[in-house]
Design a protein around this motif. Structure first.
Motif, PDB file in Angstrom:
ATOM      1  N   UNK A 188       3.076   7.321   0.404  1.00 41.73           N
ATOM      2  CA  UNK A 188       3.297   5.985  -0.147  1.00 41.73           C
ATOM      3  C   UNK A 188       2.551   4.953   0.701  1.00 41.73           C
ATOM      4  N   UNK A 189       1.731   4.106   0.083  1.00 35.53           N
ATOM      5  CA  UNK A 189       1.012   3.099   0.882  1.00 35.53           C
ATOM      6  C   UNK A 189       1.938   2.224   1.709  1.00 35.53           C
ATOM      7  N   UNK A 190       3.134   1.978   1.212  1.00 38.70           N
ATOM      8  CA  UNK A 190       4.079   1.159   1.989  1.00 38.70           C
ATOM      9  C   UNK A 190       4.406   1.860   3.305  1.00 38.70           C
ATOM     10  N   UNK A 219       0.368  -4.757  -1.646  1.00 37.71           N
ATOM     11  CA  UNK A 219       0.856  -3.461  -2.119  1.00 37.71           C
ATOM     12  C   UNK A 219       2.022  -3.653  -3.079  1.00 37.71           C
ATOM     13  N   UNK A 220       2.942  -4.561  -2.706  1.00 34.86           N
ATOM     14  CA  UNK A 220       4.105  -4.758  -3.562  1.00 34.86           C
ATOM     15  C   UNK A 220       3.715  -5.421  -4.871  1.00 34.86           C
ATOM     16  N   UNK A 237       0.790  -5.150  -6.407  1.00 30.72           N
ATOM     17  CA  UNK A 237      -0.016  -4.305  -7.276  1.00 30.72           C
ATOM     18  C   UNK A 237       0.787  -3.157  -7.853  1.00 30.72           C
ATOM     19  N   UNK A 238       1.987  -2.911  -7.315  1.00 29.06           N
ATOM     20  CA  UNK A 238       2.828  -1.830  -7.809  1.00 29.06           C
ATOM     21  C   UNK A 238       2.068  -0.510  -7.843  1.00 29.06           C
ATOM     22  N   UNK A 239       1.834   0.029  -6.675  1.00 31.98           N
ATOM     23  CA  UNK A 239       0.960   1.198  -6.567  1.00 31.98           C
ATOM     24  C   UNK A 239       1.741   2.498  -6.570  1.00 31.98           C
ATOM     25  N   UNK A 240       2.957   2.476  -7.104  1.00 30.34           N
ATOM     26  CA  UNK A 240       3.727   3.728  -7.017  1.00 30.34           C
ATOM     27  C   UNK A 240       3.054   4.843  -7.794  1.00 30.34           C
ATOM     28  N   UNK A 258      -0.124   5.288  -8.015  1.00 30.87           N
ATOM     29  CA  UNK A 258      -1.312   5.746  -7.277  1.00 30.87           C
ATOM     30  C   UNK A 258      -0.942   6.718  -6.181  1.00 30.87           C
TER      31      UNK A 258
END
Lengths: 192, 328, 100, 183
Positions: free
Chosen positions: D25-27, D72-73, D75-78, D80
């Motif tokens: 996860x990017x987060x 990140x938050x 763009x909602x990258x879940x 990706x």
């Protein structure tokens, strides 16, 4: 209620935040003013005005007999059908209620029974603490209605009271009528 | 052995600071509830203890025994981490805050602070800036719309208000010729900075309120439109950790206001020890923050951004310019 | 006293880790973060040399690096947001807009 | 004592650095990077540069990483986060990495010029003055300082221009038009 006294102060007022300062002044004044709330169950209790329609009671005559003649007018006029009256004839040959039940869970305290009563028997009093934890307890019987407190003389006053958890039916014990009661509105109207 | 002896004062000071900080929310919650009540002309908690004095204990007990709920779709590790992360920066800040002149204890000089840093002020600003991570983590890990919105707001708010906050203290640093907090206090011996730097104080006060996410700038947890914002999904002990962090931030902000603009422990009346006087000042500022909280409604989001960028930032820059010219 | 070589080793390790992120990861955001990591490892080196030689220039250059990084990240994230708005993905191998 | 601190900090830094590269996860990556940067800031304190450490926390942790998290938050990258590494065999990348690591090890072990500089190190000074640093920055390095500020300004404007969408302007124009017509 006090109000802030902000006039339109123009841009100078806006630069120096006069409106915000007025708000702060108001809340500061409130902070050091007397509280307006009742300390209800613990220390005092508001007794409503005499026109208040609360818990019912049934008047008795001088001999201790109920005034009610069990004519059933109240149960006829009751819009929510919460009064049950079963008449019988007593030793003196008078018509009296054998059963007089009021289901407080259904009652809407409209006072029509009071108006309909030809014998000046049923009245709506000033009691409002009828909450309970079991629904059948909300059906009050004749003896409860006779024992219920009558109209209080000092309506519209705050009386000293005390909370008695685990007490009998009413857990808030009020002091006798007239004892140190005061007019609550005195504080409220002052700021105007 | 000598090593331990040298570390002993430090350890004692740390224990005192941590203990006091952990217990501080108890009187503060009582104070906040009482102030809220009296501003609204009601007595507030009265039933637990004398005038509700034990109410915070009852609250704490209730929070500790509540169910610790974690949403099913939450990022469990981050969800558990977030309250702790939120708690770290306020504690860290207090390492750099001095509480008075050095005192003599058993013949040795003991400074009333954990660490006397040359860059103390900058350190405090930087560390309070990372306080936003707790909010971000909480919002993201909850996997809830309200929480994410709350943390997005808090990020934008933090970034915008850190700048005026940092700029507003530059005037103070210029006056004291140092970023060391004890020296900043010492420089105010004759005249408190609030007299010399009223604009700086104004900007710092407002930006600090926004940085601490207090009303009227508590957009991240705006219960009117976001449920409870970033801690919507939190309950029980984790929620109480957030509350703890919030109170510590308030105390930290009050301490900073006093240190930077109200002369720290300077100017105490003859009978009060310096430290007590300093703590009294902090208490006064905490009261002011609560007074503000129960007076003003929340700002709208665009108003918040407009105040930050269009009012506070130019004001703080102007303040630097003017005080620089005057000092030359 | 910490031997200066330790800092250099740490910086080298972090640099290789960052390079691995840049070369191997698919997500552009993580590639950017790995770049930050590499920049930081270089900064450690600079400050370590400055410390060993008792010269403040190492710190000065580190400050410049931090300042420029802030600018770089602002622009890079701006580009990312613009890219994503034009319906591109965040994957490195699909960002081929500039390819002739 | 100092060596123990160094080992602790660097171990955490390396671990966090690895997590940056490995995390799905990017987060998580961003948070690991935050941890890593904080360790590096602590290392700066060991290196006698507390000002730099604070700047690192202020700018990197407090601003740059927060900006990363914001994007990140937003763009909602879940979605990706499914594929971690590049799809085709990352062989060239691995080769480059191995070569890079080898070079670095070789340099660290063999370079004579490096060894001439690297001694046992300097003791950690307690309170290094900030004034000298600022004097150097504003006297000798004034021009680079100004250039850096101009670069920051350019970046600011560039970011604003990039993040502005043309569609938003169009929408705004459309929204204005009917209101004007009604008037």
């Amino acid at each position: 209620m006090a109000r802030t006294s902000v006039k339109k102060a123009g841009w100078i007022g806006r630069v120096f935040f006069l409106d915000l300062l007025a708000g702060l002044r108001l809340t500061l004044r409130y902070m050091f003013s007397k509280t307006v709330t009742h300390r209800y169950p613990d220390h005092e209790k508001w007794v409503p005005y005499e026109r208040h329609r609360g818990h019912h009671f049934i008047k008795t005559n001088d001999e201790g007999d109920v005034n009610c003649v069990a004519c059933e007018l109240c149960s006829q006029i009751c819009p929510c059908d919460c009064i049950t009256v079963i008449p019988y004839e007593n030793e003196k040959g008078d018509r009296r209620p054998k059963v007089f039940d009021i289901n407080l869970a259904r009652c809407l305290y409209c006072g029509l029974c009071e108006d309909a009563c030809p014998a000046d028997a049923i009245k709506l009093g000033q009691e409002y603490e009828v909450a309970c934890d079991h629904r059948p307890k909300l059906v009050v019987h004749l003896e409860d209605l006779v024992a219920a407190p009558r109209k209080a003389e000092d309506g519209g006053q705050v009386r000293p009271a005390r909370l008695e958890p685990g007490g009998k039916r009413r857990s808030v014990a009020t002091a006798a009528a007239g004892a140190e009661s005061h007019d609550w509105w005195r504080h409220i109207r002052k700021g105007k | 052995m000598e090593y331990v002896l040298a570390l002993l004062p430090m350890l004692v000071k740390m224990a005192i600071v941590v203990g006091v900080l952990l217990l501080l929310p108890l009187p503060l919650t009582w104070m906040e509830r009482k102030i809220a009540a009296h501003i609204q002309q009601r007595p507030g908690p009265m039933r637990v203890g004398w005038h509700g004095l034990l109410q915070p204990l009852a609250d704490a007990l209730k929070l500790l025994t509540k169910e610790d709920h974690i949403p099913a779709e939450a990022d469990r590790r981050l969800f558990a981490m977030a309250p702790v992360v939120a708690l770290v920066p306020p504690f860290l800040v207090f390492t750099a805050i001095p509480f008075g002149e050095p005192v003599q204890v058993f013949g040795t000089e003991v400074t009333l602070m954990l660490s006397d840093m040359n860059v103390g002020l900058l350190f405090i600003l930087a560390v309070s800036g990372i306080g936003v991570f707790g909010t971000i983590l909480a919002g993201w890990a909850s996997n809830s719309k309200y929480a994410v919105l709350g943390s997005l707001r808090s990020i934008a708010q933090m970034i915008s208000y850190e700048i005026p906050m940092g700029f507003s203290v530059i005037g103070v640093v210029m006056l004291a010729n140092s970023m060391n907090l004890s020296r900043i206090v010492a420089a105010q011996e004759d005249l408190w900075n609030v007299v010399v730097q009223p604009v700086g104080f104004f900007v710092f006060f407002i930006a600090g309120l926004a940085e601490a996410q207090r009303i009227p700038f508590d957009l991240p947890e705006a219960e009117g439109d976001l449920g409870a914002g970033y801690h919507t999904e939190y309950s029980g002990i984790r929620f109480s950790l957030f509350m703890l962090a919030e109170y510590l931030v308030v105390v930290m902000l009050a301490a900073l206001n006093v240190l930077l603009f109200f002369g720290g422990w300077q100017g105490s009346p003859f009978f009060l020890p310096d430290t007590v006087w300093f703590l009294l000042k902090i208490g006064f500022f905490v009261w002011v923050f609560m007074w503000f909280r129960f007076t003003f409604p929340r700002y709208r989001y665009d108003q918040l951004m407009a105040i930050g960028w269009k009012v506070l930032l130019p004001l703080s820059l102007l303040n630097i310019l003017v005080s620089g010219i005057l000092m030359l | 006293m910490i031997p200066a070589a330790w800092y250099l080793i740490l910086a080298a390790v972090l640099f290789v880790i960052g390079a691995a992120g840049v070369l191997l990861r698919r997500n552009v955001l993580i590639v950017l973060m790995s770049l930050e990591l590499m920049l930081n490892s270089v900064t450690i080196n600079l400050v370590a040399f400055g410390h060993v030689l008792q010269d403040l220039r190492g710190q000065i250059i580190a400050i410049f690096i931090i300042a420029i990084t802030a600018a770089e990240v602002a622009v890079a994230l701006g580009i990312l947001v613009a890219l994503l708005r034009n319906n591109h993905s965040l994957e490195v191998d699909e960002l081929t807009v500039m390819k002739g | 004592m100092e060596q123990a601190f160094f080992l602790l900090l660097s171990a955490v830094a390396v671990g966090a650095g690895l997590l940056v590269v490995i995390a799905r996860d990017p987060i998580h990556s961003a948070l690991a990077l935050v941890a890593c940067l904080v360790q590096i800031a602590a290392l700066y304190v060991l290196l006698g540069a507390p000002f730099l450490a604070v700047i690192q926390i202020f700018v990197y942790v407090g601003a740059v990483m927060v900006l990363f998290l914001f994007v990140i938050m937003m763009l909602d990258v879940r979605k990706e986060a499914q594929a971690r590494f590049l799809p085709k065999a990352p062989l060239p990348g691995l080769i480059v990495l191995v070569i890079l690591a080898g070079e670095l090890i070789f340099l660290l072990l063999q370079s004579a010029r490096l060894h001439a500089v690297m001694g046992p190190g300097q003791p950690v000074s307690e309170q290094p003055p900030v004034a000298e640093l600022s004097l150097l920055l504003f006297q000798e390095y004034l021009l680079p300082f100004e250039v850096a500020s101009v670069i920051l300004l350019v970046a600011l404007i560039g970011a604003v221009v990039l993040a502005r969408s043309d569609e938003a302007d169009k929408n705004a124009a459309q929204r204005k038009a009917p209101r004007g017509a009604a008037r």
